[in-house]
Motif scaffolding. Structure first.
Motif, PDB file in Angstrom:
ATOM      1  N   GLU A 153       0.830  -1.209   0.000  1.00  0.00           N
ATOM      2  CA  GLU A 153       0.000   0.000   0.000  1.00  0.00           C
ATOM      3  C   GLU A 153       0.865   1.260   0.000  1.00  0.00           C
ATOM      4  OE1 GLU A 153      -2.944   2.700  -0.134  1.00  0.00           O
ATOM      5  OE2 GLU A 153      -3.154   0.558  -0.502  1.00  0.00           O
ATOM      6  N   LEU A 154       1.888   1.290   0.813  1.00  0.00           N
ATOM      7  CA  LEU A 154       2.779   2.460   0.859  1.00  0.00           C
ATOM      8  C   LEU A 154       3.522   2.645  -0.464  1.00  0.00           C
ATOM      9  CD1 LEU A 154       4.193   2.049   4.490  1.00  0.00           C
ATOM     10  CD2 LEU A 154       2.564   3.778   3.691  1.00  0.00           C
ATOM     11  N   LEU A 155       3.922   1.552  -1.086  1.00  0.00           N
ATOM     12  CA  LEU A 155       4.577   1.637  -2.392  1.00  0.00           C
ATOM     13  C   LEU A 155       3.606   2.179  -3.449  1.00  0.00           C
ATOM     14  CD1 LEU A 155       6.569  -1.710  -2.263  1.00  0.00           C
ATOM     15  CD2 LEU A 155       7.570   0.590  -2.373  1.00  0.00           C
ATOM     16  N   ARG A 156       2.342   1.733  -3.389  1.00  0.00           N
ATOM     17  CA  ARG A 156       1.340   2.255  -4.331  1.00  0.00           C
ATOM     18  C   ARG A 156       1.134   3.754  -4.156  1.00  0.00           C
ATOM     19  NH1 ARG A 156      -1.108  -2.833  -3.653  1.00  0.00           N
ATOM     20  NH2 ARG A 156      -2.335  -2.169  -1.867  1.00  0.00           N
ATOM     21  N   ARG A 157       1.288   4.228  -2.919  1.00  0.00           N
ATOM     22  CA  ARG A 157       1.136   5.669  -2.642  1.00  0.00           C
ATOM     23  C   ARG A 157       2.329   6.484  -3.140  1.00  0.00           C
ATOM     24  NH1 ARG A 157      -0.496   6.010   3.589  1.00  0.00           N
ATOM     25  NH2 ARG A 157      -2.124   4.430   3.596  1.00  0.00           N
ATOM     26  N   GLY A 158       3.403   5.782  -3.554  1.00  0.00           N
ATOM     27  CA  GLY A 158       4.553   6.478  -4.122  1.00  0.00           C
ATOM     28  C   GLY A 158       5.764   6.602  -3.215  1.00  0.00           C
ATOM     29  N   LEU A 159       5.711   5.980  -2.060  1.00  0.00           N
ATOM     30  CA  LEU A 159       6.881   6.016  -1.184  1.00  0.00           C
ATOM     31  C   LEU A 159       7.992   5.153  -1.776  1.00  0.00           C
ATOM     32  CD1 LEU A 159       4.631   6.978   0.876  1.00  0.00           C
ATOM     33  CD2 LEU A 159       6.048   5.935   2.626  1.00  0.00           C
ATOM     34  N   THR A 160       9.221   5.530  -1.526  1.00  0.00           N
ATOM     35  CA  THR A 160      10.355   4.732  -1.986  1.00  0.00           C
ATOM     36  C   THR A 160      10.488   3.503  -1.098  1.00  0.00           C
ATOM     37  OG1 THR A 160      11.981   5.805  -0.567  1.00  0.00           O
ATOM     38  CG2 THR A 160      11.581   6.820  -2.742  1.00  0.00           C
ATOM     39  N   LYS A 161      11.252   2.528  -1.559  1.00  0.00           N
ATOM     40  CA  LYS A 161      11.472   1.318  -0.758  1.00  0.00           C
ATOM     41  C   LYS A 161      12.150   1.673   0.564  1.00  0.00           C
ATOM     42  CE  LYS A 161      11.556  -1.783  -4.671  1.00  0.00           C
ATOM     43  NZ  LYS A 161      12.190  -1.675  -5.947  1.00  0.00           N
TER      44      LYS A 161
END
Length: 188
Positions: A153-161
């Protein structure tokens, strides 16, 4: 000069840390270096304390296991101290390398400590093998994989790894594994 060194492995060992500090101060250590680190990781305070020592100083620890992780490591530390003309004192053992018997005892006790650790690890392996045979051993809980839906979910929001790893208190490598697992399970 008496130079002290205190170490605990975790933050939860605060009482042990305080008692080490008190014991070192009670014997008259002029300087005390402290750190909360595992014995297997890099220990900057230990290196700084040894570097600080000068010929004629005595390096003081409360227990042998606070100083070294193995007989070999102990030997390396003692060799470095001897090269500088610095003696070692271990309070709980009454060990003092300013005397010949202290040097002998240091080697004997270091060997016994390593033997004891190896025996403990052997018993631990045997216990794990038995638990596996009986179907009772489940291994370590996969903490990072338990957070995979949050990571996705956080990756879908655009956060980096890296940001995801920090946010979820998991390693960046775990985030990479989650991404790889998601790619493999996603239908083509």
């Amino acid at each position: 000069m008496l130079v002290g060194y205190a170490r605990t492995s975790t933050l939860e060992q605060k009482a042990g840390f305080d008692s080490q500090r008190e014991a070192l101060e009670a014997v008259g250590c002029n300087r005390v270096w402290e750190e909360q680190r595992s014995s297997v990781g890099p220990r900057e305070a230990l290196s700084e304390a040894i570097s600080f020592c000068r010929e004629g100083d005595i390096f003081v620890v409360t227990k042998l296991d606070r100083l070294a992780r193995s007989v070999r490591h102990l030997g390396e530390i003692v060799e470095e101290l001897e090269h500088k003309g610095v003696d070692l004192k271990v309070l709980d053992l009454g060990l003092d390398t300013t005397r010949a018997t202290g040097k002998l005892m240091l080697n004997v006790l270091g060997s016994v400590a390593q033997f004891e650790r190896e025996m403990m690890l052997e018993r631990q392996k045997e216990g794990i093998a038995k638990a596996k045979r009986e179907g009772k051993y489940k291994g370590r809980m996969p903490t990072a994989m338990a957070k995979s839906s949050q990571a996705e979910e956080l990756l879908r929001r655009g956060l980096t790894k890296r940001q995801v790893a920090k946010e979820l208190s998991i390693s960046e490598r775990s985030v990479h594994r989650i991404v790889e697992r998601t790619k493999q399970t996603r239908p083509s």
